[in-house]
Design an enzyme around this catalytic site. Sequence first.
Site, PDB file in Angstrom:
ATOM      1  CE  LYS A   1      -2.650  -0.924   3.849  1.00  0.00           C
ATOM      2  NZ  LYS A   1      -1.686  -2.111   4.300  1.00  0.00           N
TER       3      LYS A   1
ATOM      4  NE  ARG B   1      -4.510  -0.589   9.622  1.00  0.00           N
ATOM      5  CZ  ARG B   1      -3.197  -0.337   8.528  1.00  0.00           C
ATOM      6  NH1 ARG B   1      -3.390   0.661   8.049  1.00  0.00           N
ATOM      7  NH2 ARG B   1      -2.365  -1.279   8.493  1.00  0.00           N
TER       8      ARG B   1
ATOM      9  NE  ARG C   1       8.501  -2.437   6.597  1.00  0.00           N
ATOM     10  CZ  ARG C   1       6.503  -2.426   6.789  1.00  0.00           C
ATOM     11  NH1 ARG C   1       6.648  -1.228   6.110  1.00  0.00           N
ATOM     12  NH2 ARG C   1       5.319  -2.945   7.605  1.00  0.00           N
TER      13      ARG C   1
ATOM     14  NE  ARG D   1       6.461  -0.532   9.957  1.00  0.00           N
ATOM     15  CZ  ARG D   1       5.705  -0.292   8.938  1.00  0.00           C
ATOM     16  NH1 ARG D   1       5.786   0.092   8.068  1.00  0.00           N
ATOM     17  NH2 ARG D   1       4.486  -1.081   9.867  1.00  0.00           N
TER      18      ARG D   1
ATOM     19  NE  ARG E   1       1.359  -4.973  10.973  1.00  0.00           N
ATOM     20  CZ  ARG E   1       2.250  -4.571  10.400  1.00  0.00           C
ATOM     21  NH1 ARG E   1       4.152  -4.922  10.974  1.00  0.00           N
ATOM     22  NH2 ARG E   1       2.653  -4.071   8.820  1.00  0.00           N
TER      23      ARG E   1
HETATM   24  P1  B4P Z   1       3.751  -2.472   2.744  1.00  0.00           P
HETATM   25  O1  B4P Z   1       2.403  -2.868   2.452  1.00  0.00           O
HETATM   26  O2  B4P Z   1       3.928  -0.901   1.231  1.00  0.00           O
HETATM   27  O3  B4P Z   1       3.703  -1.780   3.994  1.00  0.00           O
HETATM   28  P2  B4P Z   1       2.806  -0.886   4.404  1.00  0.00           P
HETATM   29  O4  B4P Z   1       2.076   0.482   3.782  1.00  0.00           O
HETATM   30  O5  B4P Z   1       4.293  -0.166   5.862  1.00  0.00           O
HETATM   31  O6  B4P Z   1       1.485  -1.654   5.459  1.00  0.00           O
HETATM   32  P3  B4P Z   1       1.354  -1.867   7.324  1.00  0.00           P
HETATM   33  O7  B4P Z   1       0.509  -2.055   6.541  1.00  0.00           O
HETATM   34  O8  B4P Z   1       2.219  -2.579   7.248  1.00  0.00           O
HETATM   35  O9  B4P Z   1       1.092  -0.093   8.440  1.00  0.00           O
HETATM   36  P4  B4P Z   1       0.848   0.710   7.983  1.00  0.00           P
HETATM   37  O10 B4P Z   1       1.741   2.009   8.269  1.00  0.00           O
HETATM   38  O11 B4P Z   1      -0.290   1.237   7.416  1.00  0.00           O
HETATM   39  O12 B4P Z   1       4.482  -2.727   2.820  1.00  0.00           O
HETATM   40  C1  B4P Z   1       5.762  -4.033   2.753  1.00  0.00           C
HETATM   41  C2  B4P Z   1       6.608  -3.985   2.804  1.00  0.00           C
HETATM   42  O13 B4P Z   1       6.673  -4.364   1.097  1.00  0.00           O
HETATM   43  C3  B4P Z   1       8.051  -3.400   2.454  1.00  0.00           C
HETATM   44  O14 B4P Z   1       9.529  -3.161   3.032  1.00  0.00           O
HETATM   45  C4  B4P Z   1       8.193  -2.690   0.692  1.00  0.00           C
HETATM   46  O15 B4P Z   1       9.528  -2.728   0.117  1.00  0.00           O
HETATM   47  C5  B4P Z   1       7.439  -4.484   0.194  1.00  0.00           C
HETATM   48  N1  B4P Z   1       7.284  -4.610  -0.183  1.00  0.00           N
HETATM   49  C6  B4P Z   1       6.419  -3.794  -1.723  1.00  0.00           C
HETATM   50  N2  B4P Z   1       5.570  -4.629  -2.432  1.00  0.00           N
HETATM   51  C7  B4P Z   1       6.241  -4.557  -2.722  1.00  0.00           C
HETATM   52  C8  B4P Z   1       6.205  -5.971  -4.177  1.00  0.00           C
HETATM   53  N3  B4P Z   1       5.442  -5.671  -4.940  1.00  0.00           N
HETATM   54  N4  B4P Z   1       7.499  -7.131  -4.013  1.00  0.00           N
HETATM   55  C9  B4P Z   1       7.996  -7.483  -2.787  1.00  0.00           C
HETATM   56  N5  B4P Z   1       8.158  -6.664  -1.714  1.00  0.00           N
HETATM   57  C10 B4P Z   1       7.358  -5.235  -2.177  1.00  0.00           C
HETATM   58  O16 B4P Z   1       0.262   0.146   9.483  1.00  0.00           O
HETATM   59  C11 B4P Z   1       0.928   0.318  10.834  1.00  0.00           C
HETATM   60  C12 B4P Z   1      -0.007   0.368  12.285  1.00  0.00           C
HETATM   61  O17 B4P Z   1      -0.151   1.087  12.928  1.00  0.00           O
HETATM   62  C13 B4P Z   1      -1.148  -1.316  12.245  1.00  0.00           C
HETATM   63  O18 B4P Z   1      -1.005  -2.396  12.633  1.00  0.00           O
HETATM   64  C14 B4P Z   1      -1.682  -0.359  13.307  1.00  0.00           C
HETATM   65  O19 B4P Z   1      -1.310  -0.281  14.424  1.00  0.00           O
HETATM   66  C15 B4P Z   1      -1.884   1.401  13.064  1.00  0.00           C
HETATM   67  N6  B4P Z   1      -2.502   1.801  12.188  1.00  0.00           N
HETATM   68  C16 B4P Z   1      -2.264   3.050  10.723  1.00  0.00           C
HETATM   69  N7  B4P Z   1      -3.650   3.027  10.572  1.00  0.00           N
HETATM   70  C17 B4P Z   1      -4.463   2.310  11.406  1.00  0.00           C
HETATM   71  C18 B4P Z   1      -6.283   3.226  11.325  1.00  0.00           C
HETATM   72  N8  B4P Z   1      -6.627   3.783  10.313  1.00  0.00           N
HETATM   73  N9  B4P Z   1      -6.280   2.463  12.255  1.00  0.00           N
HETATM   74  C19 B4P Z   1      -5.875   1.852  13.509  1.00  0.00           C
HETATM   75  N10 B4P Z   1      -4.791   1.978  13.425  1.00  0.00           N
HETATM   76  C20 B4P Z   1      -3.716   2.001  12.142  1.00  0.00           C
END
Ligand code: B4P
Length: 191
Positions: free
Chosen positions: A14, A89, A128, A134, A145
């Site tokens: 994402k 979410r 990652r 992280r 998660r």
């Molecule tokens: P991403 O999927 O981009 O990870 P993310 O955006 O960080 O999503 P995530 O759901 O983990 O965390 P968020 O910050 O929203 O990438 C993951 C990895 O994959 C990266 O290393 C990337 O390089 C790699 N990658 C990407 N595409 C690839 C491909 N095609 N092939 C191979 N590798 C690839 O949330 C974190 C925490 O914040 C949540 O757990 C929660 O506690 C809180 N939070 C955030 N929003 C919230 C909400 N709305 N409500 C409640 N809590 C919330």
Amino acid sequence: MFNIIIFGPPGSGKGTQSARIAEKFNVKHISTGDILRAEVKQKSELGRQAQTLMEKGELVPDDLLIKILHSSIEKNKDAAGFIFDGFPRTIVQAEALDDLMKELEETIDVVVSLDVPDNEVVDRLLKRAEIEGRKDDNKETIRNRLNVYKEQTAPLLAYYMKQGKLESINGVGSIDKIFEDVVSTLEKYLS
Ligand code: B4P
């Protein structure tokens, strides 16, 4: 305005795809994960409340997230649109976003869902962890998660399907190829 939600399990890409979408379509990227991590870093009151929950892989309470979103939108009222990354979410958050959009006389145009199987997201997040360190990218938290995603977030797929806004994209493959598929899907909504 062109308003997009990017949706998918943790590690589905994402954040990765949102940065590119924001640049290509000139929309403002709002990542609630990034906002919360910045608050944790600053040791603000909000950061303090969020930190323990994030480290356990739990969701931060809806009312805090809705406030964050409200002020992010307020600050960027002149934007040509938004890409919402990590929000909503929960159903409560989705309903609050619909209300906010209505207040602005706007709407969510499309929800892009990245489909990635569990084993692939676990591999990506563990990788990652080695690079970025992280705190929520460890085996136990990742498992939680994913459970939280399935219980609280996945029901949103039906919510947006009912609204006729859901576009599913295969999120496995190269980042460039996935971006190509995302762009051709989004372009349909611009014409
Ligand atoms: P991403 O999927 O981009 O990870 P993310 O955006 O960080 O999503 P995530 O759901 O983990 O965390 P968020 O910050 O929203 O990438 C993951 C990895 O994959 C990266 O290393 C990337 O390089 C790699 N990658 C990407 N595409 C690839 C491909 N095609 N092939 C191979 N590798 C690839 O949330 C974190 C925490 O914040 C949540 O757990 C929660 O506690 C809180 N939070 C955030 N929003 C919230 C909400 N709305 N409500 C409640 N809590 C919330």
